[in-house]
Design a protein around this motif. Structure first.
Motif, PDB file in Angstrom:
ATOM      1  N   GLU A 338       0.799  -1.234   0.000  1.00  0.00           N
ATOM      2  CA  GLU A 338       0.000   0.000   0.000  1.00  0.00           C
ATOM      3  C   GLU A 338       0.832   1.285   0.000  1.00  0.00           C
ATOM      4  OE1 GLU A 338      -2.974  -3.065   1.237  1.00  0.00           O
ATOM      5  OE2 GLU A 338      -0.845  -2.680   1.547  1.00  0.00           O
ATOM      6  N   PRO A 339       1.934   1.365   0.771  1.00  0.00           N
ATOM      7  CA  PRO A 339       2.724   2.604   0.696  1.00  0.00           C
ATOM      8  C   PRO A 339       3.200   2.926  -0.709  1.00  0.00           C
ATOM      9  CG  PRO A 339       3.378   1.330   2.627  1.00  0.00           C
ATOM     10  CD  PRO A 339       2.443   0.469   1.836  1.00  0.00           C
ATOM     11  N   MET A 340       3.519   1.911  -1.508  1.00  0.00           N
ATOM     12  CA  MET A 340       3.934   2.148  -2.887  1.00  0.00           C
ATOM     13  C   MET A 340       2.738   2.456  -3.778  1.00  0.00           C
ATOM     14  SD  MET A 340       7.168   2.051  -3.634  1.00  0.00           S
ATOM     15  CE  MET A 340       7.262   1.461  -5.306  1.00  0.00           C
ATOM     16  N   VAL A 341       1.661   1.688  -3.615  1.00  0.00           N
ATOM     17  CA  VAL A 341       0.482   1.869  -4.472  1.00  0.00           C
ATOM     18  C   VAL A 341      -0.066   3.281  -4.350  1.00  0.00           C
ATOM     19  CG1 VAL A 341      -1.907   1.148  -4.839  1.00  0.00           C
ATOM     20  CG2 VAL A 341      -0.132  -0.573  -4.475  1.00  0.00           C
ATOM     21  N   PHE A 342      -0.095   3.785  -3.113  1.00  0.00           N
ATOM     22  CA  PHE A 342      -0.671   5.108  -2.898  1.00  0.00           C
ATOM     23  C   PHE A 342       0.373   6.203  -2.778  1.00  0.00           C
ATOM     24  CE2 PHE A 342      -3.755   2.048  -1.212  1.00  0.00           C
ATOM     25  CZ  PHE A 342      -4.851   2.395  -1.972  1.00  0.00           C
ATOM     26  N   GLY A 343       1.649   5.816  -2.728  1.00  0.00           N
ATOM     27  CA  GLY A 343       2.696   6.824  -2.618  1.00  0.00           C
ATOM     28  C   GLY A 343       3.195   7.305  -3.954  1.00  0.00           C
ATOM     29  N   ILE A 344       3.307   6.410  -4.961  1.00  0.00           N
ATOM     30  CA  ILE A 344       3.810   6.843  -6.263  1.00  0.00           C
ATOM     31  C   ILE A 344       2.868   7.841  -6.953  1.00  0.00           C
ATOM     32  CG2 ILE A 344       4.340   5.987  -8.578  1.00  0.00           C
ATOM     33  CD1 ILE A 344       5.763   3.685  -7.397  1.00  0.00           C
ATOM     34  N   PRO A 345       1.558   7.690  -7.052  1.00  0.00           N
ATOM     35  CA  PRO A 345       0.762   6.493  -6.803  1.00  0.00           C
ATOM     36  C   PRO A 345       0.648   5.651  -8.060  1.00  0.00           C
ATOM     37  CG  PRO A 345      -0.688   8.323  -7.245  1.00  0.00           C
ATOM     38  CD  PRO A 345       0.719   8.851  -7.380  1.00  0.00           C
ATOM     39  N   LEU A 346       0.292   4.351  -7.877  1.00  0.00           N
ATOM     40  CA  LEU A 346       0.047   3.469  -9.008  1.00  0.00           C
ATOM     41  C   LEU A 346      -1.400   3.526  -9.471  1.00  0.00           C
ATOM     42  CD1 LEU A 346       2.226   0.523  -7.774  1.00  0.00           C
ATOM     43  CD2 LEU A 346       2.421   1.549 -10.024  1.00  0.00           C
ATOM     44  N   VAL A 347      -2.284   4.045  -8.610  1.00  0.00           N
ATOM     45  CA  VAL A 347      -3.679   4.196  -8.996  1.00  0.00           C
ATOM     46  C   VAL A 347      -3.765   5.195 -10.141  1.00  0.00           C
ATOM     47  CG1 VAL A 347      -5.966   4.921  -8.248  1.00  0.00           C
ATOM     48  CG2 VAL A 347      -4.498   3.638  -6.683  1.00  0.00           C
ATOM     49  N   MET A 348      -4.332   4.749 -11.266  1.00  0.00           N
ATOM     50  CA  MET A 348      -4.512   5.580 -12.459  1.00  0.00           C
ATOM     51  C   MET A 348      -3.203   6.207 -12.925  1.00  0.00           C
ATOM     52  SD  MET A 348      -8.236   7.367 -12.008  1.00  0.00           S
ATOM     53  CE  MET A 348      -9.697   6.354 -11.768  1.00  0.00           C
ATOM     54  N   ASN A 349      -2.133   5.438 -12.821  1.00  0.00           N
ATOM     55  CA  ASN A 349      -0.822   5.904 -13.286  1.00  0.00           C
ATOM     56  C   ASN A 349      -0.517   5.226 -14.614  1.00  0.00           C
ATOM     57  OD1 ASN A 349       1.957   6.304 -13.758  1.00  0.00           O
ATOM     58  ND2 ASN A 349       2.341   6.553 -11.579  1.00  0.00           N
ATOM     59  N   PRO A 350      -0.641   5.936 -15.743  1.00  0.00           N
ATOM     60  CA  PRO A 350      -0.448   5.298 -17.043  1.00  0.00           C
ATOM     61  C   PRO A 350       0.981   4.862 -17.303  1.00  0.00           C
ATOM     62  CG  PRO A 350      -0.687   7.671 -17.298  1.00  0.00           C
ATOM     63  CD  PRO A 350      -0.966   7.366 -15.855  1.00  0.00           C
ATOM     64  N   TYR A 351       1.940   5.364 -16.542  1.00  0.00           N
ATOM     65  CA  TYR A 351       3.340   5.019 -16.753  1.00  0.00           C
ATOM     66  C   TYR A 351       3.674   3.621 -16.241  1.00  0.00           C
ATOM     67  CZ  TYR A 351       3.895  10.036 -17.555  1.00  0.00           C
ATOM     68  OH  TYR A 351       3.772  11.299 -18.035  1.00  0.00           O
ATOM     69  N   LEU A 352       3.064   3.213 -15.149  1.00  0.00           N
ATOM     70  CA  LEU A 352       3.460   1.967 -14.486  1.00  0.00           C
ATOM     71  C   LEU A 352       2.374   0.901 -14.503  1.00  0.00           C
ATOM     72  CD1 LEU A 352       5.281   3.557 -11.419  1.00  0.00           C
ATOM     73  CD2 LEU A 352       6.350   2.463 -13.383  1.00  0.00           C
ATOM     74  N   VAL A 353       1.250   1.177 -15.163  1.00  0.00           N
ATOM     75  CA  VAL A 353       0.139   0.233 -15.137  1.00  0.00           C
ATOM     76  C   VAL A 353       0.490  -1.065 -15.860  1.00  0.00           C
ATOM     77  CG1 VAL A 353      -0.913   1.222 -17.213  1.00  0.00           C
ATOM     78  CG2 VAL A 353      -2.321  -0.048 -15.606  1.00  0.00           C
ATOM     79  N   VAL A 354       1.296  -0.987 -16.937  1.00  0.00           N
ATOM     80  CA  VAL A 354       1.622  -2.195 -17.710  1.00  0.00           C
ATOM     81  C   VAL A 354       2.436  -3.186 -16.881  1.00  0.00           C
ATOM     82  CG1 VAL A 354       2.852  -3.075 -19.729  1.00  0.00           C
ATOM     83  CG2 VAL A 354       1.423  -1.041 -19.931  1.00  0.00           C
ATOM     84  N   PRO A 355       3.575  -2.798 -16.287  1.00  0.00           N
ATOM     85  CA  PRO A 355       4.313  -3.789 -15.490  1.00  0.00           C
ATOM     86  C   PRO A 355       3.563  -4.208 -14.234  1.00  0.00           C
ATOM     87  CG  PRO A 355       5.291  -1.615 -15.221  1.00  0.00           C
ATOM     88  CD  PRO A 355       4.288  -1.504 -16.340  1.00  0.00           C
ATOM     89  N   PHE A 356       2.770  -3.314 -13.668  1.00  0.00           N
ATOM     90  CA  PHE A 356       2.016  -3.648 -12.457  1.00  0.00           C
ATOM     91  C   PHE A 356       1.036  -4.786 -12.725  1.00  0.00           C
ATOM     92  CE2 PHE A 356      -1.549  -2.923  -9.461  1.00  0.00           C
ATOM     93  CZ  PHE A 356      -0.849  -2.999  -8.271  1.00  0.00           C
ATOM     94  N   ILE A 357       0.453  -4.821 -13.926  1.00  0.00           N
ATOM     95  CA  ILE A 357      -0.519  -5.866 -14.266  1.00  0.00           C
ATOM     96  C   ILE A 357       0.171  -7.100 -14.839  1.00  0.00           C
ATOM     97  CG2 ILE A 357      -2.462  -6.443 -15.780  1.00  0.00           C
ATOM     98  CD1 ILE A 357      -3.373  -3.531 -15.540  1.00  0.00           C
ATOM     99  N   LEU A 358       1.171  -6.897 -15.704  1.00  0.00           N
ATOM    100  CA  LEU A 358       1.761  -8.024 -16.434  1.00  0.00           C
ATOM    101  C   LEU A 358       2.817  -8.792 -15.641  1.00  0.00           C
ATOM    102  CD1 LEU A 358       2.104  -6.731 -20.098  1.00  0.00           C
ATOM    103  CD2 LEU A 358       0.268  -8.067 -19.044  1.00  0.00           C
ATOM    104  N   THR A 359       3.539  -8.128 -14.737  1.00  0.00           N
ATOM    105  CA  THR A 359       4.578  -8.845 -13.981  1.00  0.00           C
ATOM    106  C   THR A 359       4.008 -10.027 -13.202  1.00  0.00           C
ATOM    107  OG1 THR A 359       5.932  -6.843 -13.800  1.00  0.00           O
ATOM    108  CG2 THR A 359       6.380  -8.608 -12.232  1.00  0.00           C
ATOM    109  N   PRO A 360       2.893  -9.880 -12.441  1.00  0.00           N
ATOM    110  CA  PRO A 360       2.332 -11.050 -11.766  1.00  0.00           C
ATOM    111  C   PRO A 360       1.908 -12.153 -12.732  1.00  0.00           C
ATOM    112  CG  PRO A 360       1.455  -9.028 -10.817  1.00  0.00           C
ATOM    113  CD  PRO A 360       2.189  -8.635 -12.045  1.00  0.00           C
ATOM    114  N   VAL A 361       1.450 -11.786 -13.938  1.00  0.00           N
ATOM    115  CA  VAL A 361       1.066 -12.805 -14.924  1.00  0.00           C
ATOM    116  C   VAL A 361       2.274 -13.655 -15.304  1.00  0.00           C
ATOM    117  CG1 VAL A 361       0.190 -13.195 -17.255  1.00  0.00           C
ATOM    118  CG2 VAL A 361      -0.821 -11.405 -15.825  1.00  0.00           C
TER     119      VAL A 361
END
Length: 455
Positions: A338-361
């Motif tokens: 959560e500190p990273m998700v809301f600190g960067i933030p990753l919510v609605m962040n078009p720069y990091l959404v691709v690795p955030f979704i695809l890395t776990p896959v």
């Protein structure tokens, strides 16, 4: 690497900049960041409540009694469990700031009231004695004011502020005469817009109550969760699950809570069967369990963010990113994201959404293949806290097999590769912003000195 960077800067960056500059996207990010200091405080208490040290729970029980853990979690409940309330105020406040014609404080208050109105203020309570469940009125369900209600809070904050702006721009407000204190005047200015906001939200709530869902949060949870309950513990189901978790998180919704609540019973059943087989010396029947997801797919928390944190610590040019990495590192080490998700933030962040979704896959496919082929021992059904750090957890969860730890190291390396090009783009953007802000400050100082010398 340079080709990837060139592709990102040529095709992805322009689109991302356009999206990132949109008022509503910025407001959601800035409003959710309001949770950041509280999430950090709560995460430290969460670590100490589930510290994966042998004998630690018994020591704490001997020192502070059997209820020590629940009491240590009080700050966690006071920070994590009111996330939606804080966000509903913060997002509306930031959006009103960007419009400049609205009072941010009033807009935030109206949004908060509207959000609370979406929540049914009653629960079913089952007495500890085991008696029949009772319908209790006049309470707010904690789940709906915390992370589970975050998506509704975002929608209501944006909707209420837009309605507020629509009414105010048409001058449909009550203006007090000169001489009235500003605070009183602003409160009267909010009467008509606030009434309109609550009227619209009331209509929405009544409309949803007329459906089988009953309330807005339940509607969202059921629509997402019904298909998830049929997926179970298959590899395709696991891939779909982590994709949905990532997408929901980037939209501001607690993906783990919503998706896993329907699939976790299957995972727990698999875990029990694995444990029975392990205790009886039989082959482990299942690969996908709760431990498979917690310990191999999410190093550093949802999205496998530990790799990103490492880059922020050792490769950041941006002061902001390096500082955030230092702050988020302790939580990420114990798989709290959560500190990273809301600190960067990753919510609605078009720069990091691709690795955030695809890395776990990618980690699901690699880990499942490694365990299915026998290269790595599958989880033995040993329940470990999700806060157990990697390497240690891989060894313990497989019943003492080093292969479990080695796979975690491989997964961390994969996450580093996946995040690196996107991290470079984001870090360079932040670095340029800091350089521009620094240059602006220097220019302002030079102008001030010049003006004083002229005088």
């Amino acid at each position: 690497m340079s080709a990837k960077k060139s592709f990102l800067e040529k095709y992805v960056l322009p689109v991302a900049l356009k999206i990132a500059g949109q008022k509503h996207v910025l407001s959601v990010r800035d409003g959710i960041i309001l949770n950041m200091p509280f999430m950090l405080i709560g995460s430290f208490f969460l670590i100490f409540a589930y510290l994966p040290v042998p004998g630690y729970p018994q020591l704490m029980t001997d020192l502070f009694g059997a209820t020590w853990q629940s009491k240590l979690l009080y700050p966690v409940k006071a920070t994590y469990d009111i996330m939606a309330i804080i966000s509903s105020f913060g997002i509306a406040y930031r959006l009103a700031e960007k419009y400049r014609t609205l009072d941010p404080l009033t807009s935030g208050a109206v949004s908060l009231v509207a959000f609370i109105m979406t929540i049914p203020q009653n629960i079913m309570f089952t007495p500890p004695s085991g008696g029949p469940a009772e319908f209790v009125k006049g309470v707010l369900p904690m789940g709906q004011i915390g992370s589970q209600g975050l998506f509704v809070a975002i929608l209501i904050a944006l909707l209420s502020t837009e309605i507020y702006r629509f009414i105010s721009n048409r001058n449909l407000v009550i203006r007090m005469p000169e001489g009235v204190p500003p605070a009183v005047a602003k409160s009267f200015l909010a009467l008509v817009p606030g009434f309109c906001v609550l009227a619209v939200v009331l209509a929405l709530r009544l409309l949803v109550e007329a459906t089988p869902f009953g309330d807005i949060n339940t509607m969202i949870t059921d629509l997402v969760g019904i298909p998830m309950s049929h997926i179970g513990g298959s590899l395709p189901g696991m891939i779909v699950s982590v994709i949905l978790i990532g997408i929901l998180w980037t939209l501001g919704l607690h993906g783990d809570t919503i998706v896993l609540v329907f699939i976790r019973p299957v995972w727990l059943t698999n875990m029990s069967e694995n444990l029975a087989a392990f205790q009886n010396g039989l082959p482990i029947p299942h690969i996908i369990t709760q431990q498979f997801y917690d310990l191999w797919i999410a190093p550093g928390g949802t999205g496998a963010l530990l790799g990103l944190v490492i880059f922020m610590l050792i490769r950041s040019r941006s002061v902001q990113m390096k500082q955030l990495g230092k702050i988020a590192a302790p939580g990420s080490l114990f798989n709290i994201s959560e500190p990273m998700v809301f600190g960067i933030p990753l919510v609605m962040n078009p720069y990091l959404v691709v690795p955030f979704i695809l890395t776990p896959v990618v980690l699901v496919i690699v880990s499942y293949t490694a365990m299915a082929t026998g290269l790595v021992a599958p989880p033995a059904g040993i329940a470990l806290p999700f806060t157990t750090p990697i390497i240690v957890s891989g060894y313990l969860a497989t019943g003492g097999h080093v292969s479990g730890s080695i796979l975690q190291i491989v997964n961390l390396a994969i996450s580093l590769v996946m995040y690196y090009p996107f991290f470079r783009v984001w870090d360079n953007l932040k670095f340029r912003e800091e350089q521009q802000a620094s240059q602006t400050a220097v220019n302002a100082q030079v102008e001030a000195v010049s003006e004083r010398s002229t005088v």
